[in-house]
Scaffold this motif. Structure first.
Motif, PDB file in Angstrom:
ATOM      1  N   TYR A  13      32.724  39.832  40.337  1.00 48.98           N
ATOM      2  CA  TYR A  13      34.083  39.872  39.809  1.00 48.98           C
ATOM      3  C   TYR A  13      34.094  40.039  38.291  1.00 48.98           C
ATOM      4  O   TYR A  13      34.880  40.838  37.767  1.00 48.98           O
ATOM      5  CB  TYR A  13      34.864  38.611  40.193  1.00 48.98           C
ATOM      6  CG  TYR A  13      36.240  38.592  39.575  1.00 48.98           C
ATOM      7  CD1 TYR A  13      37.277  39.317  40.142  1.00 48.98           C
ATOM      8  CD2 TYR A  13      36.491  37.870  38.409  1.00 48.98           C
ATOM      9  CE1 TYR A  13      38.538  39.334  39.566  1.00 48.98           C
ATOM     10  CE2 TYR A  13      37.751  37.882  37.827  1.00 48.98           C
ATOM     11  CZ  TYR A  13      38.768  38.607  38.409  1.00 48.98           C
ATOM     12  OH  TYR A  13      40.006  38.624  37.815  1.00 48.98           O
ATOM     13  N   SER A  14      33.258  39.317  37.572  1.00 52.04           N
ATOM     14  CA  SER A  14      33.263  39.390  36.100  1.00 52.04           C
ATOM     15  C   SER A  14      32.951  40.803  35.610  1.00 52.04           C
ATOM     16  O   SER A  14      33.608  41.312  34.699  1.00 52.04           O
ATOM     17  CB  SER A  14      32.265  38.402  35.505  1.00 52.04           C
ATOM     18  OG  SER A  14      32.655  37.090  35.799  1.00 52.04           O
ATOM     19  N   GLU A  15      31.970  41.422  36.219  1.00 49.08           N
ATOM     20  CA  GLU A  15      31.610  42.797  35.849  1.00 49.08           C
ATOM     21  C   GLU A  15      32.754  43.751  36.191  1.00 49.08           C
ATOM     22  O   GLU A  15      33.124  44.613  35.388  1.00 49.08           O
ATOM     23  CB  GLU A  15      30.337  43.214  36.579  1.00 49.08           C
ATOM     24  CG  GLU A  15      29.831  44.582  36.203  1.00 49.08           C
ATOM     25  CD  GLU A  15      28.558  44.926  36.942  1.00 49.08           C
ATOM     26  OE1 GLU A  15      28.518  46.003  37.566  1.00 49.08           O
ATOM     27  OE2 GLU A  15      27.610  44.114  36.896  1.00 49.08           O
ATOM     28  N   TRP A  16      33.325  43.588  37.388  1.00 49.17           N
ATOM     29  CA  TRP A  16      34.437  44.438  37.792  1.00 49.17           C
ATOM     30  C   TRP A  16      35.614  44.276  36.839  1.00 49.17           C
ATOM     31  O   TRP A  16      36.218  45.268  36.404  1.00 49.17           O
ATOM     32  CB  TRP A  16      34.883  44.099  39.223  1.00 49.17           C
ATOM     33  CG  TRP A  16      36.166  44.781  39.562  1.00 49.17           C
ATOM     34  CD1 TRP A  16      36.328  46.054  40.002  1.00 49.17           C
ATOM     35  CD2 TRP A  16      37.485  44.240  39.393  1.00 49.17           C
ATOM     36  NE1 TRP A  16      37.667  46.348  40.136  1.00 49.17           N
ATOM     37  CE2 TRP A  16      38.403  45.242  39.769  1.00 49.17           C
ATOM     38  CE3 TRP A  16      37.980  43.006  38.970  1.00 49.17           C
ATOM     39  CZ2 TRP A  16      39.779  45.049  39.728  1.00 49.17           C
ATOM     40  CZ3 TRP A  16      39.346  42.817  38.932  1.00 49.17           C
ATOM     41  CH2 TRP A  16      40.233  43.831  39.307  1.00 49.17           C
ATOM     42  N   LYS A  17      35.944  43.031  36.489  1.00 44.77           N
ATOM     43  CA  LYS A  17      37.112  42.771  35.638  1.00 44.77           C
ATOM     44  C   LYS A  17      36.942  43.396  34.259  1.00 44.77           C
ATOM     45  O   LYS A  17      37.896  43.952  33.697  1.00 44.77           O
ATOM     46  CB  LYS A  17      37.348  41.256  35.519  1.00 44.77           C
ATOM     47  CG  LYS A  17      38.594  40.882  34.723  1.00 44.77           C
ATOM     48  CD  LYS A  17      39.875  41.275  35.438  1.00 44.77           C
ATOM     49  CE  LYS A  17      41.090  40.606  34.865  1.00 44.77           C
ATOM     50  NZ  LYS A  17      41.673  41.241  33.719  1.00 44.77           N
ATOM     51  N   SER A  18      35.732  43.344  33.716  1.00 47.28           N
ATOM     52  CA  SER A  18      35.482  43.980  32.417  1.00 47.28           C
ATOM     53  C   SER A  18      35.709  45.486  32.500  1.00 47.28           C
ATOM     54  O   SER A  18      36.346  46.076  31.619  1.00 47.28           O
ATOM     55  CB  SER A  18      34.054  43.699  31.952  1.00 47.28           C
ATOM     56  OG  SER A  18      33.897  42.336  31.654  1.00 47.28           O
ATOM     57  N   ALA A  19      35.191  46.108  33.549  1.00 44.27           N
ATOM     58  CA  ALA A  19      35.379  47.552  33.731  1.00 44.27           C
ATOM     59  C   ALA A  19      36.856  47.873  33.981  1.00 44.27           C
ATOM     60  O   ALA A  19      37.389  48.855  33.442  1.00 44.27           O
ATOM     61  CB  ALA A  19      34.512  48.052  34.882  1.00 44.27           C
ATOM     62  N   TYR A  20      37.513  47.068  34.774  1.00 45.78           N
ATOM     63  CA  TYR A  20      38.940  47.252  35.066  1.00 45.78           C
ATOM     64  C   TYR A  20      39.758  47.198  33.774  1.00 45.78           C
ATOM     65  O   TYR A  20      40.595  48.065  33.523  1.00 45.78           O
ATOM     66  CB  TYR A  20      39.400  46.168  36.047  1.00 45.78           C
ATOM     67  CG  TYR A  20      40.879  46.168  36.315  1.00 45.78           C
ATOM     68  CD1 TYR A  20      41.430  47.033  37.246  1.00 45.78           C
ATOM     69  CD2 TYR A  20      41.732  45.289  35.638  1.00 45.78           C
ATOM     70  CE1 TYR A  20      42.796  47.038  37.499  1.00 45.78           C
ATOM     71  CE2 TYR A  20      43.085  45.285  35.877  1.00 45.78           C
ATOM     72  CZ  TYR A  20      43.609  46.160  36.809  1.00 45.78           C
ATOM     73  OH  TYR A  20      44.956  46.163  37.044  1.00 45.78           O
ATOM     74  N   GLY A  45      34.819  37.878  46.471  1.00 40.46           N
ATOM     75  CA  GLY A  45      34.618  39.245  46.000  1.00 40.46           C
ATOM     76  C   GLY A  45      35.789  40.161  46.294  1.00 40.46           C
ATOM     77  O   GLY A  45      35.810  41.305  45.870  1.00 40.46           O
ATOM     78  N   ARG A  46      36.785  39.662  47.016  1.00 44.01           N
ATOM     79  CA  ARG A  46      37.956  40.476  47.349  1.00 44.01           C
ATOM     80  C   ARG A  46      39.035  40.249  46.303  1.00 44.01           C
ATOM     81  O   ARG A  46      39.385  39.129  45.966  1.00 44.01           O
ATOM     82  CB  ARG A  46      38.489  40.122  48.724  1.00 44.01           C
ATOM     83  CG  ARG A  46      39.745  40.938  49.066  1.00 44.01           C
ATOM     84  CD  ARG A  46      39.962  41.126  50.519  1.00 44.01           C
ATOM     85  NE  ARG A  46      38.822  41.851  51.071  1.00 44.01           N
ATOM     86  CZ  ARG A  46      38.308  41.609  52.271  1.00 44.01           C
ATOM     87  NH1 ARG A  46      38.825  40.690  53.041  1.00 44.01           N
ATOM     88  NH2 ARG A  46      37.289  42.312  52.706  1.00 44.01           N
ATOM     89  N   VAL A  47      39.564  41.366  45.795  1.00 40.90           N
ATOM     90  CA  VAL A  47      40.606  41.341  44.775  1.00 40.90           C
ATOM     91  C   VAL A  47      41.814  42.099  45.313  1.00 40.90           C
ATOM     92  O   VAL A  47      41.665  43.144  45.952  1.00 40.90           O
ATOM     93  CB  VAL A  47      40.104  42.014  43.475  1.00 40.90           C
ATOM     94  CG1 VAL A  47      41.175  42.019  42.404  1.00 40.90           C
ATOM     95  CG2 VAL A  47      38.839  41.320  42.972  1.00 40.90           C
ATOM     96  N   VAL A  48      43.004  41.569  45.051  1.00 41.12           N
ATOM     97  CA  VAL A  48      44.246  42.221  45.439  1.00 41.12           C
ATOM     98  C   VAL A  48      45.073  42.393  44.161  1.00 41.12           C
ATOM     99  O   VAL A  48      45.240  41.446  43.390  1.00 41.12           O
ATOM    100  CB  VAL A  48      45.020  41.389  46.484  1.00 41.12           C
ATOM    101  CG1 VAL A  48      46.326  42.068  46.850  1.00 41.12           C
ATOM    102  CG2 VAL A  48      44.163  41.150  47.721  1.00 41.12           C
ATOM    103  N   ILE A  49      45.553  43.623  43.952  1.00 34.64           N
ATOM    104  CA  ILE A  49      46.314  43.934  42.742  1.00 34.64           C
ATOM    105  C   ILE A  49      47.651  44.542  43.141  1.00 34.64           C
ATOM    106  O   ILE A  49      47.705  45.437  43.986  1.00 34.64           O
ATOM    107  CB  ILE A  49      45.570  44.938  41.846  1.00 34.64           C
ATOM    108  CG1 ILE A  49      44.127  44.508  41.624  1.00 34.64           C
ATOM    109  CG2 ILE A  49      46.297  45.108  40.511  1.00 34.64           C
ATOM    110  CD1 ILE A  49      43.257  45.598  41.048  1.00 34.64           C
ATOM    111  N   LEU A  50      48.713  44.074  42.508  1.00 36.51           N
ATOM    112  CA  LEU A  50      50.042  44.631  42.716  1.00 36.51           C
ATOM    113  C   LEU A  50      50.417  45.439  41.477  1.00 36.51           C
ATOM    114  O   LEU A  50      50.377  44.922  40.359  1.00 36.51           O
ATOM    115  CB  LEU A  50      51.060  43.512  42.939  1.00 36.51           C
ATOM    116  CG  LEU A  50      52.513  43.954  43.091  1.00 36.51           C
ATOM    117  CD1 LEU A  50      52.705  44.821  44.328  1.00 36.51           C
ATOM    118  CD2 LEU A  50      53.423  42.728  43.132  1.00 36.51           C
TER     119      LEU A  50
END
Length: 81
Positions: A13-20, A45-50
């Motif tokens: 998640y931390s790596e994904w959030k930085s890239a996001y 590891g599952r993220v939901v975005i609105l």
């Protein structure tokens, strides 16, 4: 108003959030405004975005591009009633 509910899986998640966060301008350019981000309590590891969607065609293209890059991502367009 059209919204896009995105679900994705990420091993880090931390790596994904930085890239996001680094790609916020690209989302702005296709007319996506982030409204909320959630993490699944039972699957960290599952993220939901609105997102609020200004242009559905461009948002759909963005979603397909993300999937073509190998992201485990799914989206659902919803209208507020």
């Amino acid at each position: 108003m059209t919204n896009l509910l995105v679900t994705l899986d990420t091993p880090d998640y931390s790596e994904w959030k930085s890239a996001y966060d680094a790609h916020s301008e690209a989302r702005d350019q296709v007319g996506l405004t982030q409204m909320q981000i959630w993490r699944d309590v039972d699957a960290p590891g599952r993220v939901v975005i609105l997102f609020q969607v200004a242009d559905k065609a461009r948002a759909k293209k963005w979603l397909l591009e993300r999937a073509s890059l190998g992201d485990t991502i799914a989206g659902q367009f919803l209208n507020t009633v």
